[in-house]
Write a protein that holds these residues in place. Structure first.
Motif, short mmCIF file in Angstrom:
data_model
loop_
_atom_site.label_atom_id
_atom_site.label_comp_id
_atom_site.label_asym_id
_atom_site.label_seq_id
_atom_site.Cartn_x
_atom_site.Cartn_y
_atom_site.Cartn_z
N UNK A 177 -9.45 8.30 -7.49
CA UNK A 177 -10.10 9.28 -6.63
C UNK A 177 -9.08 10.18 -5.93
N UNK A 178 -7.86 9.67 -5.79
CA UNK A 178 -6.87 10.31 -4.93
C UNK A 178 -6.10 11.44 -5.58
N UNK A 186 -8.73 -2.61 -5.57
CA UNK A 186 -9.13 -1.57 -4.61
C UNK A 186 -8.17 -0.39 -4.68
N UNK A 206 2.03 10.63 -11.00
CA UNK A 206 1.35 11.90 -11.27
C UNK A 206 2.36 12.99 -11.66
N UNK A 261 -11.71 14.31 0.01
CA UNK A 261 -13.14 14.05 -0.15
C UNK A 261 -13.56 12.75 0.54
N UNK A 266 -15.43 10.46 -0.54
CA UNK A 266 -15.35 9.35 -1.50
C UNK A 266 -13.95 8.70 -1.49
N UNK A 267 -12.95 9.55 -1.42
CA UNK A 267 -11.56 9.07 -1.35
C UNK A 267 -11.34 8.30 -0.05
N UNK A 287 1.29 3.78 -3.11
CA UNK A 287 0.89 5.18 -2.87
C UNK A 287 2.00 6.12 -3.34
N UNK A 324 -2.89 9.90 0.30
CA UNK A 324 -2.79 8.45 0.06
C UNK A 324 -1.53 7.92 0.71
N UNK A 325 -0.43 8.62 0.50
CA UNK A 325 0.85 8.20 1.09
C UNK A 325 0.79 8.27 2.61
N UNK A 360 -1.45 5.54 3.97
CA UNK A 360 -0.83 4.22 3.80
C UNK A 360 0.19 3.98 4.90
N UNK A 403 -12.87 4.88 -0.07
CA UNK A 403 -12.08 3.96 -0.92
C UNK A 403 -10.83 3.51 -0.17
N UNK A 404 -10.24 4.42 0.60
CA UNK A 404 -9.05 4.03 1.35
C UNK A 404 -9.40 3.02 2.45
N UNK A 444 -9.70 -0.32 0.98
CA UNK A 444 -8.36 -0.82 0.70
C UNK A 444 -7.67 -1.33 1.96
N UNK A 501 -8.25 16.66 -4.31
CA UNK A 501 -9.10 15.48 -4.49
C UNK A 501 -9.01 14.51 -3.30
N UNK A 502 -7.86 14.50 -2.63
CA UNK A 502 -7.68 13.51 -1.56
C UNK A 502 -8.16 14.02 -0.20
N UNK A 507 0.85 -1.20 0.00
CA UNK A 507 0.00 0.00 0.00
C UNK A 507 0.88 1.24 0.00
N UNK A 539 1.21 15.70 -4.98
CA UNK A 539 0.61 14.50 -5.58
C UNK A 539 0.50 13.33 -4.61
N UNK A 540 -0.72 12.83 -4.49
CA UNK A 540 -1.01 11.62 -3.71
C UNK A 540 -0.64 11.72 -2.23
N UNK A 547 -1.53 3.45 8.15
CA UNK A 547 -2.09 2.10 8.20
C UNK A 547 -1.04 1.09 8.67
N UNK A 588 -8.69 -2.64 4.64
CA UNK A 588 -9.11 -3.94 5.15
C UNK A 588 -8.68 -5.09 4.26
N UNK A 637 -8.94 3.55 -5.74
CA UNK A 637 -8.47 4.65 -4.89
C UNK A 637 -7.65 5.66 -5.70
#
Lengths: 233, 233
Positions: free
Chosen positions: A153-154, A146, A117, B140, B142-143, A110, B106-107, B110, B146-147, B150, B137-138, A106, B102-103, B113, B152, A150
């Motif tokens: 959306x990310x 998954x 990008x 929202x 919705x994002x 990421x 997400x990073x 992650x 989705x995370x 992911x 975008x990251x 992950x 960028x991202x 997590x 789980x 993501x």
């Protein structure tokens, strides 16, 4: 690197699987950016191998991102990053092995997404496969799908509809022998790759950890000699 | 830290939003581990602020993970990490601003997590909100969903059913004024927080970047004084 070609970011560990994945991405016509991680793994032979593989295959750019995922860095508690014995000649238990690094793929994906990008790539390649799975949850197709969802959306690139991120897992359903045959067909020099979880101080592979065992069985099943020397124990 | 309490990992930037999020996580009864990132941001005042906030709130553990997301590290191309001018007093365009990394979330999520899996937490807290979204975008819902899905699939803890990862975004639907009122109610000391994208060499906030403007308008709307000094320009 031909600027007309679509770009891809390929996760390159320096092992047999990621070297084959890179060859497949190049074979599909992508201009490849390779990405490796210095994440506190106990030995750096695999990073050296990643550099050799990237150079041998003529990758446009090879980045190594440092991120400490070891227990020292507050993370790991894995046999790949910490002083936990690497299991040898273990039977296939189906359980999650001590070489599991929490959320590793992950985190790697990421970072690859951010890198993609930046360079304007929408295609990520990762060499996960069902054999390598051997208990790792983040090597399953379900996880990859998954992550793909993501990714779109990310990112600004995804949110603005400039493209659709795809995570390619060309090895997912292949056996180790099929991977090796495919790589040999594409001219991968497997003597440059490094797979062992527990090399000796000179970098010689142990031959007995999960990774060495899968590799040796794969070469045997492919009917090809493994060009790597193993230490005598 | 009370070992009977469920654990949570809280992303703590040192800004107003994440300090409030931490207070809310503590208020919900979680034993909190705070996680900050030294990601190549142009100034480190926010990391100092994160340390002060974590100490003031009595967090059990505060980790700072280093990962270079600047252009020098092969990443950024963002006004937060590179020598691009931070926009001042800009109208709300709805576009994605140059402060986008960028991202980034997400990073960060992650890594959070992986950290959560190591400490045995299933609850992650992140202070994203609709106002802060301002084009990211990251940030929202919705994002975030989705995370969560992911997470789980990505982890041993999730795959083995030891628990269900949840990503808490208590600020998501709150206005800046509501966030500030909530924080004051919970005793957050906002004089310790740092929000400015473009502080002077002493760390004084500029008062005019997107982040300062949102903060100042928020305190005004909450009818509370902002305890931060701003530089006179």
């Amino acid at each position: 690197m031909n600027s007309e070609l679509p770009k891809a970011v390929v996760l390159l560990s320096g092992g047999l699987d990621s070297a084959t994945t890179l060859a497949m991405a190049l074979g599909e016509g992508f201009a490849c950016h390779a990405l490796s991680f210095d994440y506190g793994q106990r030995h750096l032979f695999e990073l050296q191998a990643a550099g050799k593989v990237a150079r041998a295959m003529g990758v446009g750019e090879h980045r190594i991102v440092r991120i400490d995922l070891s227990a020292g860095g507050g993370f790991g508690r894995s046999a790949l990053t910490d002083r936990i014995a690497v299991p040898k000649d273990r039977p296939d238990s189906g359980g999650i092995p001590v070489t599991y690094v929490p959320a590793r793929n992950t985190i790697f994906l990421a970072i690859a997404l951010g890198y993609a990008e930046v360079v304007g790539a929408f295609d990520l390649f990762i060499g996960v496969n069902a054999v390598d799975y051997s208990g790792y949850p983040d090597c399953r197709g379900e996880f990859i799908r998954a992550f793909e969802k993501l990714a779109n959306l990310a990112t600004a690139a995804g949110a603005e509809g400039r493209g659709v991120f795809r995570v390619h897992t060309p090895l997912l359903e292949m056996s180790k022998a099929q991977i090796i045959r495919k790589g040999l067909e594409l001219g991968v020099d497997y003597s440059l790759t490094h797979s062992c979880y527990d090399p000796d101080p000179e970098g010689l592979a142990c031959g007995h950890c999960d990774s060495c065992r899968l590799r040796r069985a794969g070469f045997a099943a492919a009917g090809a000699p493994d060009p790597l020397p193993y230490r005598k124990t």
